[in-house]
Enzyme design. Structure first.
Site, PDB file in Angstrom:
ATOM      1  N   GLU A 125       9.407  32.355 -35.502  1.00 28.75           N
ATOM      2  CA  GLU A 125      10.146  31.425 -34.649  1.00 28.75           C
ATOM      3  C   GLU A 125       9.252  30.658 -33.686  1.00 28.75           C
ATOM      4  OE1 GLU A 125      14.387  32.983 -33.264  1.00 28.75           O
ATOM      5  OE2 GLU A 125      12.811  34.426 -32.885  1.00 28.75           O
ATOM      6  N   CYS A 158      24.702  21.864 -27.540  1.00 29.46           N
ATOM      7  CA  CYS A 158      25.213  20.903 -26.556  1.00 29.46           C
ATOM      8  C   CYS A 158      25.605  21.549 -25.228  1.00 29.46           C
ATOM      9  CB  CYS A 158      26.452  20.230 -27.099  1.00 29.46           C
ATOM     10  SG  CYS A 158      26.251  19.474 -28.677  1.00 29.46           S
ATOM     11  N   GLU A 205      12.411  42.346 -36.918  1.00 23.84           N
ATOM     12  CA  GLU A 205      12.506  41.601 -35.665  1.00 23.84           C
ATOM     13  C   GLU A 205      11.140  41.023 -35.283  1.00 23.84           C
ATOM     14  OE1 GLU A 205      14.539  40.189 -33.939  1.00 23.84           O
ATOM     15  OE2 GLU A 205      13.597  39.942 -31.984  1.00 23.84           O
ATOM     16  N   HIS A 224       6.845  47.982 -55.136  1.00 23.20           N
ATOM     17  CA  HIS A 224       7.837  47.379 -56.042  1.00 23.20           C
ATOM     18  C   HIS A 224       7.718  45.864 -56.065  1.00 23.20           C
ATOM     19  CE1 HIS A 224       9.543  51.281 -56.659  1.00 23.20           C
ATOM     20  NE2 HIS A 224       9.653  51.458 -55.354  1.00 23.20           N
TER      21      HIS A 224
END
Ligand code: F6R
Length: 609
Positions: free
Chosen positions: A493, A2, A486, A509
């Site tokens: 995103e 906002c 990152e 693994h």
């Protein structure tokens, strides 16, 4: 999230407020609204005129009637918390008589309880928002002045707020209050502004006053005063913001993300400027408020941040361990604050945040301070809540970051951590020669960033090739692992491609089971002591017919493609290796036609839980 903007003065207020809202668009929102006080005949109360719209600021602008004149008003961009995005739930909210209007950032925790009481008293609600509770409380307050009415209403409210209030009967003023959500006053010549973010102010004034939690202010056209929610006056001295209005423009780029990626050489230059001390092969960090004796007493360092800032903190922890030999780790602040952490007096806590507003980080800082810990802030926005709450710290001087996803600020934050690590190292056992080596490496960064950015076209071609993937794997080891984390966050995103990051050492693994031609792997392969280990991981992937894009200091035989980046000191390599991957995410998202600066479901400053 906002945004608030308000104005009182002599100018036509609606265009000013709409422009202010546009400058806040980057924060993320789903609806917008504006209220102004119409012209009042002398001695008669004004009337409030409101327009609200679900969608973008331009949708609001289209609804504003031609005759919408006034010189006082407040406006808002809303990010839905209580109630879906709609015209009704958009702010401002007004009481039944249309006399009181409120815009609000934050969350009122006891809204349902207060709403039930008001409904029992016969109040009819027009929206599902928590904010509307506040409007009715102010409208029903018995006090004589607007300031007292607001104060009385706030006494019943629990939660966080940054609010601006207009009242038709007190149309010579705007009253604002802050508790946990930023409120900044902009001081002009016979005009006053208010906003939740300096971005909305700098085109008009760079003289600002940032309210503290528990503080209120009354703005009149030619005057302002600040006081506490208890009513006692406070002193507010305006400071000058260093960011200029032009820093918020796109500057000839198609997106803010591209502009911000391209600015990184200059940004890194700024974080270094004035801090290097060649005489002692160290750096000056006066703002830490930590003398050498205290710094030597630090036994552990705990870094807290969210998202990209957490990833910068992971690289920072590595740098501190390597250069200063102080045990250090990073943790998401959002997790830390909920696990009743053991707070140790010999641990130095470092809160990392671009915006300086992220609620989870701020709450972690407040919890730490309450327990008596010493907290430093590594923050971009000067005067932001986290910077003010911390005992000291460093600004990362990346300049305003408008794109929702962080790029230049990530890089600058990591460089800031390199400075902190060097400073702590040189107070302890880092040799003069090593100090000098790191300083020389830091000085090379801006040019090397320039070299990486110059290879954008090649990276673009690679991005177009990988844009069809359903999913991507990112791997790195030790220094390279946070870079992989990152890079994978950046890709998901903005392109919405599923991506995972794993330490290369963990492949066998479990995640090796995923490897097949349809799952490309991006591998961080620096020329350091782990080069052979990283190459072994490439072999493992190749043996399963996996496609590999390596980011390395030289061509990698096992990789299908290699992005070659310039070599720096081993410790500083992660700073450079992340940059081509920002461009990879950018061009992948571009090839897929994504809304890069405003990815779906995300907001720039996450000021709520
Ligand atoms: C990702 C991104 C977010 C932020 C996170 C913390 O590109 O921008 O993950 O890093 O929301 O924000 P700040 O750094 O403002 O505390």
């Amino acid at each position: 999230m906002c945004g608030i903007v308000g104005y009182i003065g002599k100018r036509d207020v609606a265009p000013l407020l709409l422009e202010g809202l546009q400058r806040l668009e980057y924060r993320g929102y789903d609806s917008a609204g504006i209220v102004i006080t119409g012209k009042a005949a002398a001695g008669r109360p004004g009337t409030l005129k409101t327009v609200k719209a679900k969608g973008r600021v331009r949708d609001l602008e289209a609804k504003v009637p031609k005759r919408f004149a006034g010189t006082t008003g407040i406006a808002h961009t809303r990010w839905a918390t209580h109630g879906a995005p709609s015209d009704e739930n958009a702010h401002p909210h007004l009481d039944a008589e249309g006399k009181v209007a409120v815009v609000h950032n934050g969350i009122i925790d006891n809204a349902s309880e207060l709403r039930a009481k008001l409904v029992a008293d016969g109040v009819a609600f027009l929206s599902e928002t928590d904010t509307e509770v506040l409007v009715h409380l102010i409208a029903r307050a018995q006090a004589a002045t607007l300031e007292e009415k607001v104060r009385e209403a706030l006494k019943s409210v629990e939660g966080t707020y940054g609010i601006a209030v207009l009242h038709a009967d007190f149309n010579d003023r705007i009253v604002v209050a802050r508790n946990g959500s930023p409120v900044v006053l902009g001081i002009g010549e016979k005009e006053m502004f208010v906003a939740s973010d300096v971005a909305a102010l700098v085109a008009h004034t760079r003289q600002i006053v940032t309210l503290d939690d528990g503080e209120m202010a009354t703005l009149k056209a030619d005057d302002f005063r600040t006081y506490t929610t208890e009513g006692s006056s406070t002193t507010a001295t305006p400071t000058t913001v260093e960011w200029e209005a032009e820093s918020y423009d796109m500057g000839g780029h198609d997106t803010y993300m591209h502009k911000e990626i391209s600015e990184q050489a200059d940004a890194v230059d700024r974080v270094l400027r004035g801090r290097i001390d060649d005489r002692f092969s160290t750096v000056h960090l006066g703002g830490l408020n930590l003398d050498a004796r205290e710094a030597r007493g630090v036994r552990r360092i705990k870094i807290l941040g969210c998202g990209t800032s957490y990833h910068a903190g992971l690289i920072g922890a590595g740098l501190i361990e390597e250069l200063a030999r102080i045990p250090a780790d990073a943790e998401p602040a959002s997790e830390f604050r909920y696990r009743n952490p053991v707070v140790d007096p010999d641990t130095l806590y470092v809160a990392v945040s671009q915006s300086g507003e992220t609620y989870d980080v701020l709450a972690a800082v407040q919890e730490l301070k309450r327990k008596g810990a010493r907290v430093l802030g590594v923050v971009n926005v000067v005067g932001s809540a986290i910077a003010r709450e911390a005992d000291g710290g460093m600004y990362v001087h990346a300049g305003p970051e408008v794109c929702v996803v962080s790029t230049k600020c990530f890089t600058n934050t990591v460089v800031a951590f390199a400075l902190l690590a060097l400073h702590l190292g040189r107070i302890r056992d880092l040799s003069v020669a090593d100090g000098r080596r790191i300083i020389e490496g830091l000085r090379r960064l801006p040019d090397q960033i320039g070299e990486i950015l110059a290879a954008e076209d090649e990276i673009k071609k690679l991005a177009e090739e990988y844009a069809g993937a359903q999913s991507m794997m990112f791997i790195g080891r030790v220094r390279g692992y946070p870079v992989a984390l990152e890079a994978s966050l950046k890709l998901k995103e903005i392109s919405y491609i599923h991506a995972e990051a794993y330490p290369a050492s963990e492949l066998k693994h479990g995640p090796l089971a995923l490897i097949e031609p349809a799952l490309p792997t991006v591998a961080i392969v620096p020329d350091d002591d782990l080069l052979e280990k990283n190459r072994a991981a490439l072999e493992e992937i190749k043996a399963r017919s996996g496609r590999i894009l390596a980011v390395a200091h030289r061509e990698q035989e096992k990789a299908d493609h290699t992005i070659v980046v310039p070599k720096n000191e081993n410790e500083l390599d992660p700073i450079l290796m992340g940059i081509p991957l920002q461009l990879l995410a950018y061009h992948t998202a571009l090839a897929m036609g994504r809304d890069i600066d405003k990815p779906r479901n995300l907001a720039k400053s996450v000021t709520v839980e």
